[in-house]
Design a protein around this motif. Structure first.
Motif, PDB file in Angstrom:
ATOM      1  N   MET A 232       0.844  -1.189   0.000  1.00  0.00           N
ATOM      2  CA  MET A 232       0.000   0.000   0.000  1.00  0.00           C
ATOM      3  C   MET A 232       0.880   1.241   0.000  1.00  0.00           C
ATOM      4  SD  MET A 232      -3.206   1.248   0.266  1.00  0.00           S
ATOM      5  CE  MET A 232      -4.290   0.142   1.185  1.00  0.00           C
ATOM      6  N   VAL A 233       0.620   2.172  -0.934  1.00  0.00           N
ATOM      7  CA  VAL A 233       1.432   3.391  -1.030  1.00  0.00           C
ATOM      8  C   VAL A 233       0.529   4.579  -1.349  1.00  0.00           C
ATOM      9  CG1 VAL A 233       3.368   2.073  -1.917  1.00  0.00           C
ATOM     10  CG2 VAL A 233       1.875   3.235  -3.506  1.00  0.00           C
ATOM     11  N   VAL A 258       6.149   2.701   2.086  1.00  0.00           N
ATOM     12  CA  VAL A 258       5.115   1.732   1.725  1.00  0.00           C
ATOM     13  C   VAL A 258       4.838   0.830   2.916  1.00  0.00           C
ATOM     14  CG1 VAL A 258       5.793   1.691  -0.711  1.00  0.00           C
ATOM     15  CG2 VAL A 258       6.725  -0.002   0.852  1.00  0.00           C
ATOM     16  N   ARG A 259       3.618   0.307   2.946  1.00  0.00           N
ATOM     17  CA  ARG A 259       3.264  -0.690   3.959  1.00  0.00           C
ATOM     18  C   ARG A 259       3.039  -2.014   3.241  1.00  0.00           C
ATOM     19  NH1 ARG A 259      -1.151   1.390   6.098  1.00  0.00           N
ATOM     20  NH2 ARG A 259      -2.674   0.034   5.065  1.00  0.00           N
ATOM     21  N   LEU A 268       6.336  -1.587   7.714  1.00  0.00           N
ATOM     22  CA  LEU A 268       6.408  -0.259   7.121  1.00  0.00           C
ATOM     23  C   LEU A 268       7.847  -0.011   6.698  1.00  0.00           C
ATOM     24  CD1 LEU A 268       4.791   2.336   6.516  1.00  0.00           C
ATOM     25  CD2 LEU A 268       5.598   3.225   8.720  1.00  0.00           C
ATOM     26  N   LEU A 269       8.046   0.206   5.396  1.00  0.00           N
ATOM     27  CA  LEU A 269       9.397   0.357   4.869  1.00  0.00           C
ATOM     28  C   LEU A 269       9.772   1.828   4.718  1.00  0.00           C
ATOM     29  CD1 LEU A 269       9.589  -2.318   2.009  1.00  0.00           C
ATOM     30  CD2 LEU A 269      10.070  -2.598   4.448  1.00  0.00           C
ATOM     31  N   ALA A 275      11.303  -5.698   1.983  1.00  0.00           N
ATOM     32  CA  ALA A 275      10.444  -6.663   2.672  1.00  0.00           C
ATOM     33  C   ALA A 275      10.517  -7.993   1.931  1.00  0.00           C
ATOM     34  CB  ALA A 275       9.004  -6.161   2.719  1.00  0.00           C
ATOM     35  N   VAL A 276      10.815  -9.061   2.671  1.00  0.00           N
ATOM     36  CA  VAL A 276      11.002 -10.384   2.076  1.00  0.00           C
ATOM     37  C   VAL A 276      10.051 -11.372   2.738  1.00  0.00           C
ATOM     38  CG1 VAL A 276      12.641 -12.225   1.556  1.00  0.00           C
ATOM     39  CG2 VAL A 276      13.433  -9.850   1.679  1.00  0.00           C
ATOM     40  N   SER A 277       9.343 -12.148   1.924  1.00  0.00           N
ATOM     41  CA  SER A 277       8.459 -13.184   2.461  1.00  0.00           C
ATOM     42  C   SER A 277       8.526 -14.401   1.560  1.00  0.00           C
ATOM     43  CB  SER A 277       7.019 -12.668   2.548  1.00  0.00           C
ATOM     44  OG  SER A 277       6.550 -12.264   1.284  1.00  0.00           O
TER      45      SER A 277
END
Length: 372
Positions: A232-233, A258-259, A268-269, A275-277
């Motif tokens: 989300m941005v 971004v979230r 929250l970056l 972000a890694v998943s």
């Protein structure tokens, strides 16, 4: 080769009087750094290596309407081979017997397929014109640079209608969405988006990899639904890598914030974070101070590897050159670092990697066989 012969060859290399074969010999010697076989003092060796480094060619290429500076990417051949060599324990380089001369596999180009709301398709490439397509008050044009541009006017009708852009293996494409957001799609990727961004948010769906420069609109957040992540941005620059055949989904932030969500997990970056998943975990790991240039290297015309295993590297090469990869022998545990231009013939890329002496390649049609 004796010292006088070496010095004579280096002088002719510097002046540009050597043959192509001699130039290849000098540059291969530099890349493999076979110092024990040379009768040179340490100072002479350092001086000569610097000479060769300065003389290695630096190319400027124009692809898809913008310049790609191979030299600015950290001296492509030097960096790749030197670092490959280091991380493979400096094993002796094997002689390249009949080195990958079969077939010619060229790099990818700007091409994609657009599926309109009514199910009809439009080929997107350099040769095919687009004549003012209009959907619900939104016009679709192709710019002079070959990019797809959506132009929405005030009379655009609210409609539950979607368009989809798909890049094949060996393709990439740039599109400006109806809200002004710019998206660069990597090879083997898919972007689905509404013709009109109605409601309280702007949502798109991504499979594969894309770089986004989101048009700012505080009243309508921009949302990307990707494999294992939702981003989300409001208005920012970020890259999403979400190939189904990759172990991890990665979102890398360049500007703004971004979230990233996955189920109940959120992160929250801030710029420079990733972000890694993965499918086997509900956790989102946040990496700090990542090399953002590595994340968008593909957009800038480069393959950039940082301690990456051969399987991941060949996945990238497979998508861009539209080839099939076959593995033979034990290749586990080998990791490499380096930079290579995406716009070289694949044989040049493989030859450079093969100079490490730790890996070999064979081309059979559009199949590349990888061997230790």
């Amino acid at each position: 080769m004796h010292k006088p012969d070496i010095k004579d060859l280096l002088e002719r290399y510097k002046s540009g009087d050597c043959t192509e074969q001699e130039r290849s010999l000098v540059e291969t010697w530099y890349l493999t750094w076979d110092t024990p076989s040379l009768d040179l003092s340490e100072q002479e060796l350092i001086s000569d290596l610097e000479l060769i480094k300065q003389e290695l060619p630096r190319k400027r290429r124009r692809i898809g309407g913008y310049f790609q500076m191979a030299a600015a990417a950290a001296v492509v051949l030097i960096t790749l081979t030197a670092v490959f060599y280091y991380f493979n324990y400096r094993e002796p380089v094997r002689n390249l017997v009949n080195p990958i001369e079969l077939g010619k596999i060229v790099p990818g180009t700007n091409k994609a397929t657009l599926t309109l709301a009514d199910g009809s398709t439009v080929v997107l490439d350099a040769a095919t014109p687009i004549d003012g397509i209009n959907q619900f008050g939104v016009k679709i044009n192709k710019s002079a640079e070959g990019k797809l541009v959506y132009v929405s006017d005030k009379n655009a009708k609210v409609a539950d209608a979607y368009n989809t852009i798909i890049t094949p293996k060996g393709g990439q494409y740039e599109v400006t969405l109806p809200d002004g957001t710019k998206v660069w799609l990597n090879a083997a990727s898919k972007l689905r988006f509404p013709v009109v961004f109605a409601g309280n948010e702007r949502q798109v769906e991504l499979s594969g990899e894309a770089y986004f420069e989101v048009a700012r609109d505080r009243k309508k957040p921009f949302k990307v639904k990707a494999e294992q992540q939702e981003i989300m941005v409001l208005g920012t620059h970020f890259n999403v890598n979400a190939y189904k055949d990759d172990a991890f989904t990665k979102t890398t932030l360049l500007e703004g914030s971004v979230r990233v969500s996955k189920g109940s997990a959120q992160a929250l970056l801030t710029p420079g974070q990733q972000a890694v998943s993965n499918a086997g975990s509900a956790v989102i790991n946040v990496r700090k101070d990542v090399d953002i240039q590595e994340s968008i290297a593909w957009k800038n015309g480069l393959f950039m590897f940082e301690q990456e295993d051969i399987f991941s590297i060949m996945n990238k090469i497979s998508r861009w050159y539209d080839i099939v990869v076959e593995y033979r022998g034990d290749l586990k545990g080998k990791k490499y670092s380096g930079n290579i231009s995406k716009f070289e013939d694949v044989t040049e890329v493989l030859k450079t990697m093969q100079l490490t002496g730790s890996i070999q390649f064979k081309i059979e049609g559009r199949r590349i066989i990888v061997m230790p």
